[in-house]
Motif scaffolding. Structure first.
Motif, PDB file in Angstrom:
ATOM      1  N   GLY A 155       0.645  -1.207  -0.073  1.00 31.44           N
ATOM      2  CA  GLY A 155       0.052  -0.016   0.114  1.00 31.44           C
ATOM      3  C   GLY A 155       0.785   1.206  -0.138  1.00 31.44           C
ATOM      4  N   VAL A 156       2.355   1.230   0.055  1.00 30.27           N
ATOM      5  CA  VAL A 156       2.941   2.436   0.186  1.00 30.27           C
ATOM      6  C   VAL A 156       3.326   3.302  -1.298  1.00 30.27           C
ATOM      7  CG1 VAL A 156       5.015   3.288   0.769  1.00 30.27           C
ATOM      8  CG2 VAL A 156       4.282   1.783   2.093  1.00 30.27           C
ATOM      9  N   MET A 157       3.092   4.248  -1.337  1.00 28.48           N
ATOM     10  CA  MET A 157       3.078   4.817  -2.699  1.00 28.48           C
ATOM     11  C   MET A 157       4.098   6.023  -2.705  1.00 28.48           C
ATOM     12  SD  MET A 157      -0.748   5.191  -4.089  1.00 28.48           S
ATOM     13  CE  MET A 157      -1.847   3.710  -4.206  1.00 28.48           C
ATOM     14  N   LYS A 194       2.191  18.508  -5.702  1.00 29.48           N
ATOM     15  CA  LYS A 194       1.616  19.858  -6.192  1.00 29.48           C
ATOM     16  C   LYS A 194       1.719  20.765  -5.467  1.00 29.48           C
ATOM     17  CE  LYS A 194      -0.224  17.482 -10.526  1.00 29.48           C
ATOM     18  NZ  LYS A 194      -1.553  17.651 -11.369  1.00 29.48           N
ATOM     19  N   ARG A 195       1.276  22.059  -5.670  1.00 29.85           N
ATOM     20  CA  ARG A 195       1.190  22.992  -4.758  1.00 29.85           C
ATOM     21  C   ARG A 195      -0.228  22.906  -4.016  1.00 29.85           C
ATOM     22  NH1 ARG A 195       0.482  29.726  -5.828  1.00 29.85           N
ATOM     23  NH2 ARG A 195       0.874  30.188  -3.424  1.00 29.85           N
ATOM     24  N   PHE A 196      -0.314  22.674  -2.452  1.00 27.39           N
ATOM     25  CA  PHE A 196      -1.127  22.466  -1.902  1.00 27.39           C
ATOM     26  C   PHE A 196      -1.954  20.922  -1.849  1.00 27.39           C
ATOM     27  CE2 PHE A 196      -1.489  27.302  -2.225  1.00 27.39           C
ATOM     28  CZ  PHE A 196      -1.329  27.429  -0.589  1.00 27.39           C
ATOM     29  N   VAL A 197      -1.235  20.235  -2.707  1.00 28.67           N
ATOM     30  CA  VAL A 197      -1.539  18.885  -2.967  1.00 28.67           C
ATOM     31  C   VAL A 197      -0.225  17.960  -2.406  1.00 28.67           C
ATOM     32  CG1 VAL A 197      -2.363  17.143  -4.532  1.00 28.67           C
ATOM     33  CG2 VAL A 197      -2.998  19.472  -4.865  1.00 28.67           C
ATOM     34  N   ILE A 198      -0.612  17.163  -1.372  1.00 27.86           N
ATOM     35  CA  ILE A 198       0.388  16.235  -1.169  1.00 27.86           C
ATOM     36  C   ILE A 198       0.323  14.837  -1.771  1.00 27.86           C
ATOM     37  CG2 ILE A 198      -0.747  15.387   1.036  1.00 27.86           C
ATOM     38  CD1 ILE A 198       2.101  15.677   2.582  1.00 27.86           C
ATOM     39  N   ASP A 199      -0.738  14.506  -2.365  1.00 20.88           N
ATOM     40  CA  ASP A 199      -0.942  13.151  -2.814  1.00 20.88           C
ATOM     41  C   ASP A 199      -1.449  13.312  -4.310  1.00 20.88           C
ATOM     42  OD1 ASP A 199      -3.172  14.283  -1.829  1.00 20.88           O
ATOM     43  OD2 ASP A 199      -3.855  12.325  -0.769  1.00 20.88           O
ATOM     44  N   GLY A 200      -0.936  13.762  -5.065  1.00 22.78           N
ATOM     45  CA  GLY A 200      -1.270  13.783  -6.549  1.00 22.78           C
ATOM     46  C   GLY A 200      -1.645  12.647  -7.330  1.00 22.78           C
ATOM     47  N   ASN A 201      -2.583  12.612  -8.158  1.00 20.79           N
ATOM     48  CA  ASN A 201      -3.051  11.370  -8.862  1.00 20.79           C
ATOM     49  C   ASN A 201      -1.906  10.499  -9.424  1.00 20.79           C
ATOM     50  OD1 ASN A 201      -5.854  11.817  -8.278  1.00 20.79           O
ATOM     51  ND2 ASN A 201      -5.943  13.161 -10.034  1.00 20.79           N
TER      52      ASN A 201
END
Length: 307
Positions: A105-107, A112-119
């Motif tokens: 499960g580790v990714m 991105k700016r203000f996004v810690i878990d981008g798609n």
């Protein structure tokens, strides 16, 4: 600042605890910060001992060396022109060489700016039931390369949901909260932590606000980060850093001191050794049109040098 010992995989950040670390414990320290939404993260694993410079041996050395070497391989594979699907295979081989397992499960996530878990992300340990979309890494992307390795089977479990203290706002969910305590805590979260994960300890009144969190969770307004564990007695190591994908390779922008690790395990897979020997920065062309021979950043990871 989560500080996680031994068989705990992550997200351990209690409001208060009588837990202590002792000599020989394997401890993970996971940090993150942002400036105006631009995020940097870093995680490191250490062994508690009287002398920081003393060599680490045994199974602790195996699991830390596996994590460090997987990170070095990922640093060379997560670069412009490579694909997401290029990464998991070598990591799996490295973990097996050290008699360890990648944690399920580790990714590795795009930042991105203000996004810690981008798609855009890399699943370190794909399975028939869990996959991510393939794609090509591109110049100027930013990633949090996250490696977690275990001496066990790599399967995580939740022992007590009440241990959870880390949450993140679910931006796609809305609900009119009924309780005043819930509206108070949710208002503070929206004001202070609108997009980033936070620990309950960072709220203005942690104990009172735990009550208000319940209604928020019941209606999906928050994503919980439960404390995850491996089997009791197993050791878990983590290495994480922020990496910028530049035209000539990858730039690691967060680092931490490393202890000396002496594992008796060896990497013998030719393809993996080729990846580790390659550079993660391509040399610039010399004046006159001549290309530089080789690449910068060559050499195996320090973790494998004693193997």
């Amino acid at each position: 600042m989560p500080l996680v010992a031994c068989s705990c995989v992550g997200h351990f950040c209690p409001l208060e605890s009588d837990a202590t670390v002792k000599g020989g414990d394997v401890v993970k320290i996971d940090l993150g910060c942002h400036i105006d939404g631009f995020i940097a993260v870093q995680a490191q694993t250490i062994v508690v001992q009287p002398e920081f410079a003393a060599p680490i041996t045994g199974r602790a050395a195996d699991v830390i060396a596996a994590a460090q070497t997987c990170f070095e391989a990922a640093l060379r594979l997560v670069r412009p022109g490579r694909r997401v699907s290029d990464v998991p295979g070598p990591l799996q081989t490295i973990a097996e060489c050290f008699g360890c397992s990648l944690v399920d499960g580790v990714m590795t996530h795009q930042l991105k700016r203000f996004v810690i878990d981008g798609n855009k992300c890399v699943l370190n340990r794909p399975s028939p039931d869990t996959k991510v979309e393939d794609g090509e890494f591109e110049v100027n992307e930013v990633y949090a390369i996250d490696i977690v390795v275990s001496t066990g089977d790599g399967k995580t479990r939740i022992l007590d949901e009440k241990e959870t203290t880390i949450y993140k706002r679910a931006l796609d969910m809305e609900y009119h909260l009924k309780m005043k305590a819930s509206r108070t805590v949710f208002g503070e979260i929206n004001k202070r932590f609108p997009t980033m994960p936070f620990t309950v300890g960072a709220l203005s009144d942690p104990r009172t606000m735990r009550l208000g969190l319940v209604e928020c969770l019941n209606h999906g307004l928050l994503h919980p980060y439960p404390v995850m564990y491996e089997r009791n007695g197993e050791l878990v190591a983590q290495v994480k850093a922020t990496v910028l994908l530049m035209p000539n390779g990858s730039d690691r922008v967060t680092v931490a001191p490393q202890q000396v690790v002496q594992s008796e395990k060896k990497i013998e897979d030719a393809e993996v050794l080729e990846v580790l020997k390659s550079g993660y920065k391509t040399k610039k062309k010399k004046k006159g049109g001549k290309k530089g021979a080789g690449e910068e950043g060559t050499g195996q990871a320090a973790a494998t040098s004693g193997a």
